[in-house]
Design a protein around this motif. Structure first.
Motif, PDB file in Angstrom:
ATOM      1  N   GLY A 298      40.819  10.373  42.760  1.00 34.28           N
ATOM      2  CA  GLY A 298      41.070   9.241  41.869  1.00 34.28           C
ATOM      3  C   GLY A 298      39.915   8.995  40.911  1.00 34.28           C
ATOM      4  O   GLY A 298      40.126   8.714  39.728  1.00 34.28           O
ATOM      5  N   ALA A 299      38.677   9.116  41.393  1.00 38.19           N
ATOM      6  CA  ALA A 299      37.523   8.925  40.516  1.00 38.19           C
ATOM      7  C   ALA A 299      37.400  10.046  39.498  1.00 38.19           C
ATOM      8  O   ALA A 299      36.986   9.819  38.353  1.00 38.19           O
ATOM      9  CB  ALA A 299      36.253   8.834  41.358  1.00 38.19           C
ATOM     10  N   SER A 300      37.760  11.270  39.890  1.00 43.00           N
ATOM     11  CA  SER A 300      37.647  12.409  38.965  1.00 43.00           C
ATOM     12  C   SER A 300      38.667  12.346  37.844  1.00 43.00           C
ATOM     13  O   SER A 300      38.507  13.043  36.834  1.00 43.00           O
ATOM     14  CB  SER A 300      37.809  13.722  39.736  1.00 43.00           C
ATOM     15  OG  SER A 300      39.132  13.841  40.256  1.00 43.00           O
ATOM     16  N   ILE A 307      30.978  10.171  35.671  1.00 46.08           N
ATOM     17  CA  ILE A 307      29.665  10.660  35.235  1.00 46.08           C
ATOM     18  C   ILE A 307      28.708   9.488  35.025  1.00 46.08           C
ATOM     19  O   ILE A 307      27.529   9.538  35.420  1.00 46.08           O
ATOM     20  CB  ILE A 307      29.808  11.493  33.950  1.00 46.08           C
ATOM     21  CG1 ILE A 307      30.580  12.796  34.245  1.00 46.08           C
ATOM     22  CG2 ILE A 307      28.454  11.816  33.353  1.00 46.08           C
ATOM     23  CD1 ILE A 307      30.933  13.596  33.018  1.00 46.08           C
ATOM     24  N   ALA A 308      29.216   8.409  34.415  1.00 49.66           N
ATOM     25  CA  ALA A 308      28.362   7.246  34.189  1.00 49.66           C
ATOM     26  C   ALA A 308      27.904   6.633  35.509  1.00 49.66           C
ATOM     27  O   ALA A 308      26.730   6.268  35.665  1.00 49.66           O
ATOM     28  CB  ALA A 308      29.104   6.215  33.349  1.00 49.66           C
ATOM     29  N   GLY A 309      28.819   6.516  36.472  1.00 50.56           N
ATOM     30  CA  GLY A 309      28.453   5.954  37.758  1.00 50.56           C
ATOM     31  C   GLY A 309      27.453   6.820  38.506  1.00 50.56           C
ATOM     32  O   GLY A 309      26.473   6.313  39.080  1.00 50.56           O
ATOM     33  N   THR A 310      27.670   8.138  38.500  1.00 45.68           N
ATOM     34  CA  THR A 310      26.737   9.035  39.172  1.00 45.68           C
ATOM     35  C   THR A 310      25.369   9.003  38.508  1.00 45.68           C
ATOM     36  O   THR A 310      24.331   9.012  39.185  1.00 45.68           O
ATOM     37  CB  THR A 310      27.296  10.467  39.166  1.00 45.68           C
ATOM     38  OG1 THR A 310      28.618  10.473  39.729  1.00 45.68           O
ATOM     39  CG2 THR A 310      26.418  11.396  39.974  1.00 45.68           C
ATOM     40  N   LEU A 345      28.000   1.900  41.356  1.00 45.07           N
ATOM     41  CA  LEU A 345      29.066   1.931  42.353  1.00 45.07           C
ATOM     42  C   LEU A 345      30.402   1.435  41.807  1.00 45.07           C
ATOM     43  O   LEU A 345      31.428   1.593  42.477  1.00 45.07           O
ATOM     44  CB  LEU A 345      28.664   1.083  43.563  1.00 45.07           C
ATOM     45  CG  LEU A 345      27.623   1.693  44.501  1.00 45.07           C
ATOM     46  CD1 LEU A 345      27.236   0.703  45.583  1.00 45.07           C
ATOM     47  CD2 LEU A 345      28.147   2.975  45.119  1.00 45.07           C
ATOM     48  N   GLY A 346      30.400   0.832  40.624  1.00 48.93           N
ATOM     49  CA  GLY A 346      31.648   0.327  40.069  1.00 48.93           C
ATOM     50  C   GLY A 346      32.728   1.388  39.950  1.00 48.93           C
ATOM     51  O   GLY A 346      33.854   1.215  40.462  1.00 48.93           O
ATOM     52  N   PRO A 347      32.473   2.539  39.306  1.00 49.77           N
ATOM     53  CA  PRO A 347      33.516   3.569  39.200  1.00 49.77           C
ATOM     54  C   PRO A 347      33.862   4.238  40.530  1.00 49.77           C
ATOM     55  O   PRO A 347      34.877   4.936  40.603  1.00 49.77           O
ATOM     56  CB  PRO A 347      32.898   4.596  38.225  1.00 49.77           C
ATOM     57  CG  PRO A 347      31.824   3.859  37.516  1.00 49.77           C
ATOM     58  CD  PRO A 347      31.298   2.875  38.493  1.00 49.77           C
ATOM     59  N   LEU A 348      33.042   4.057  41.558  1.00 53.20           N
ATOM     60  CA  LEU A 348      33.270   4.730  42.840  1.00 53.20           C
ATOM     61  C   LEU A 348      33.954   3.841  43.862  1.00 53.20           C
ATOM     62  O   LEU A 348      34.223   4.297  44.984  1.00 53.20           O
ATOM     63  CB  LEU A 348      31.936   5.231  43.418  1.00 53.20           C
ATOM     64  CG  LEU A 348      31.055   6.070  42.491  1.00 53.20           C
ATOM     65  CD1 LEU A 348      29.775   6.470  43.218  1.00 53.20           C
ATOM     66  CD2 LEU A 348      31.794   7.306  42.001  1.00 53.20           C
ATOM     67  N   THR A 349      34.210   2.598  43.525  1.00 58.22           N
ATOM     68  CA  THR A 349      34.762   1.654  44.492  1.00 58.22           C
ATOM     69  C   THR A 349      36.141   1.149  44.090  1.00 58.22           C
ATOM     70  O   THR A 349      36.527   0.034  44.450  1.00 58.22           O
ATOM     71  CB  THR A 349      33.799   0.462  44.668  1.00 58.22           C
ATOM     72  OG1 THR A 349      33.461  -0.074  43.385  1.00 58.22           O
ATOM     73  CG2 THR A 349      32.522   0.893  45.375  1.00 58.22           C
TER      74      THR A 349
END
Length: 494
Positions: A298-300, A307-310, A345-349
Motif C-alpha cells: 500500500g505504501a509503495s 520516499i519522502a517518509g523514508t 512516519l506519516g506515509p508509513l502509518t
C-alpha cells in the motif's frame, strides 16, 4: 472589467467588511499563538544558537557546506510544494472568475504571489539573521559578515519564492529539476571545490567566516533574473491547476479551522497510481507477515510519499547521531529528530489510520480491534528499526550504541503518538469553553496544543531520548504521558 469579475471582487470585499468580529478573533488567535507557541520556540532557538555548544557547531569547518546543502534542499522542496499548493492561490469562486476573464493572470494573481513571497523572504531572513547575530554576539564574526549573511538569506528567500511559483506553473519539470538540484547539492557537499559553480554553493560561500568574494553579487544577479520571470510564470499556470489548488486549499483551511489537522493533510494526500497490479495479500502467510506485506504494498503505490517518509526517517536518525557527538546541542537536536521522525512516519502509518477508523465498528477479517491495530504496527516498526540500524552502521556507530537506542526509543514514541493521533477524533466540545486566566482567555492556545499534541509529544520525547542515559526521569515522564493519552483515546474510541 467583466461583470462576473466585478461581482466576485464585490463579494470578496463585502466578505471582509461583513464580519469584523471574525477579523478580531483572527488577530486575537494570532497573538495568542505568537505568545504561547512562536515566542517560546524563538527564544529556545536563540538560546541554542548563542550557547557554547551552538556556537561551536555554527563555527565548525563544515558549516558552509551544510548551508549550501540546506539551501539546495529548500529550493528542491519549494519546487515540489508548488505542484500541490503554489503561491498563486485565491478563493475558489474568485479564482474561477479572474482566471476565466480577460484580465492577465500576472495581474489578477500577483497579489497572493507577492504576499507569499514576502512571507518566505521574512522566514529565510529571520533564520539567517539569527545565525549571523549569534555569531556576531559571540565574537566569531564581524558585523559586516553578519549583515551579509542576513542579506543572503533574503536573496535565498526570493529565489525560493520564485521556485515555488515555478513548481506550480511547470509541475512536470519541477520533479526533474528538484531531483537535479538535490543530486548536484550532494555533489557540492562531497566535492567542496564545486561550490563556486552552483547558486546554492554561493549561498554557502556567503556564510560568516567563509570566502565570500563575489558570491552574494552572483546570487543577487540570479534572484533578479528569477524575479523578471515571475509574470511569465504566473501566466503559464493552467486554469485547471488554479481551480484544483484553490478547491483543495479551501478544504484544507476549513479542516484546519476546525482543528482537524489530519483531515487537512489528507486533502493533499496523493492517490495511488502505480503498483495497482501488485498482490497485497500473500497466500498462507502468518498474520503479522500478511499485514506487513499489505502495508508495504500500500505504501509503495504512492512512491513519492514513501520516499519522502523514508528520507525523513534517515534524516531523523542522522540528527540523533549528530546530537550524540560531544559539544552538540543535544536537547535541541533531539527535539528536531523527534519531529522529523513523527513526520516521516506519516506515509508509513496508513494502516494504523485504517485500524483506528474501523475500531469502533464491527470486527473486520475476524480479528479483534486490538489485534488489527497491533498487526498494522508491524510495518512502521520494522521500517524504524531497519533505517536506524542502517544509518548507524553507515556512520560507523559513532557514539556507540547510544544513538541507535535513542533512535529506536524516539521511533517508538512517535509511533505511539501517530496511533493516538489516529484515534483523536473531532475537537472536544469542552475545549470550546473559555479558559479565563489573569493573562486573559487561553482557550485558543489550548485548542492549538490539542491540535498539535503529537508533534509536541514527539519533540519532547526526542529530546528526552537523547539524554536518557544521563537523565532517565524526563523520558519516563514523556513515555507515561504519551502512552496514557493513547490508552485513554483507545478506551473512549468512537
Amino acid at each position: 472589467m467583466t461583470r462576473p469579475v466585478r461581482l466576485a471582487l464585490r463579494i470578496w470585499r463585502d466578505r471582509g467588511q461583513r464580519s469584523p468580529g471574525d477579523r478580531a478573533f483572527a488577530v486575537y488567535l494570532a497573538a495568542m499563538l505568537t505568545l504561547t507557541v512562536v515566542a517560546p520556540i524563538a527564544r529556545a532557538a536563540w538560546l541554542g544558537i548563542v550557547s557554547p555548544d551552538g556556537i561551536a557547531m555554527l563555527t565548525s569547518d563544515a558549516s558552509a557546506h551544510v548551508t549550501s546543502l540546506i539551501v539546495a534542499t529548500v529550493w528542491a522542496s519549494s519546487l515540489i510544494l508548488g505542484r500541490d499548493r503554489g503561491p498563486a492561490v485565491r478563493p475558489q469562486f474568485l479564482t474561477h472568475a479572474l482566471a476565466t476573464s480577460s484580465i492577465p493572470r500576472s495581474v489578477a494573481f500577483l497579489g497572493p504571489v507577492l504576499r507569499s513571497g514576502v512571507g518566505v523572504v521574512l522566514l529565510t531572513t529571520a533564520a539567517s539573521g539569527a545565525i549571523g547575530a549569534g555569531l556576531v554576539s559571540a565574537g566569531s564574526a564581524d558585523l559586516l559578515a553578519g549583515v551579509t549573511f542576513a542579506v543572503t538569506g533574503a536573496v535565498v528567500g526570493t529565489i525560493t519564492a520564485v521556485l515555488w511559483l515555478m513548481g506550480q506553473a511547470l509541475p512536470r519539470a519541477a520533479v526533474v529539476t528538484a531531483a537535479g538540484i538535490i543530486t548536484l547539492g550532494s555533489v557540492s557537499m562531497a566535492i567542496p571545490s564545486t561550490m563556486a559553480l552552483t547558486p546554492w554553493g554561493w549561498a554557502g560561500l556567503a556564510y560568516p567566516g567563509a570566502d565570500v568574494g563575489g558570491a552574494l553579487i552572483a546570487l543577487t544577479a540570479v534572484s533578479i533574473a528569477f524575479i523578471a520571470c515571475t509574470p511569465t510564470l504566473i501566466n503559464r499556470v493552467r486554469l485547471s491547476v488554479l481551480i484544483d489548488q484553490a478547491s483543495r486549499w479551501d478544504q484544507a483551511t476549513g479542516h484546519a479551522t476546525a482543528m482537524s489537522l489530519d483531515a487537512a493533510v489528507s486533502v493533499y494526500r496523493p492517490l495511488p497510481r502505480v503498483g495497482r497490479t501488485l498482490r497485497a495479500i500473500p497466500r498462507r502467510a502468518p498474520l503479522p507477515l500478511t499485514f506487513f506485506v499489505r502495508d508495504a504494498v500500500g505504501a509503495s503505490r504512492t512512491p513519492g510519499r514513501l520516499i519522502a517518509g523514508t528520507t525523513a526517517l534517515v534524516l531523523a536518525t542522522l540528527v540523533v547521531v549528530l546530537a550524540s557527538a560531544p559539544g552538540a546541542p543535544s536537547v535541541f537536536l533531539g527535539a528536531v529528530a523527534g519531529i522529523a521522525m513523527f513526520a516521516g512516519l506519516g506515509p508509513l502509518t496508513d494502516g494504523i489510520r485504517h485500524a483506528a477508523n474501523v475500531a469502533a465498528g464491527l470486527p473486520l477479517y475476524g480479528l479483534s480491534d486490538e489485534s488489527l491495530l497491533a498487526n498494522h504496527l508491524v510495518f512502521p516498526a520494522i521500517a524504524i528499526a531497519v533505517v536506524g540500524m542502517s544509518v548507524c552502521a553507515a556512520t560507523g556507530f559513532a557514539g556507540g550504541p547510544a544513538p541507535l537506542a535513542s533512535t529506536l526509543v524516539t521511533g517508538a514514541l512517535s509511533l505511539i503518538a501517530r496511533a493516538g493521533g489516529a484515534l483523536k477524533g473531532p475537537l472536544p466540545v469542552t475545549l470550546l469553553t473559555p479558559i479565563p486566566t489573569p493573562m486573559g482567555d487561553i482557550g485558543a492556545a489550548a485548542r492549538a496544543v490539542w491540535a498539535v499534541d503529537g508533534v509536541v509529544l514527539t519533540a519532547l520525547g526526542g529530546a528526552a531520548a537523547i539524554m536518557m542515559f544521563a537523565a532517565p526521569v524526563p523520558l519516563i515522564v514523556v513515555c507515561a504521558v504519551t502512552i496514557g493519552i493513547g490508552v485513554a483515546r483507545w478506551r473512549y474510541r468512537r
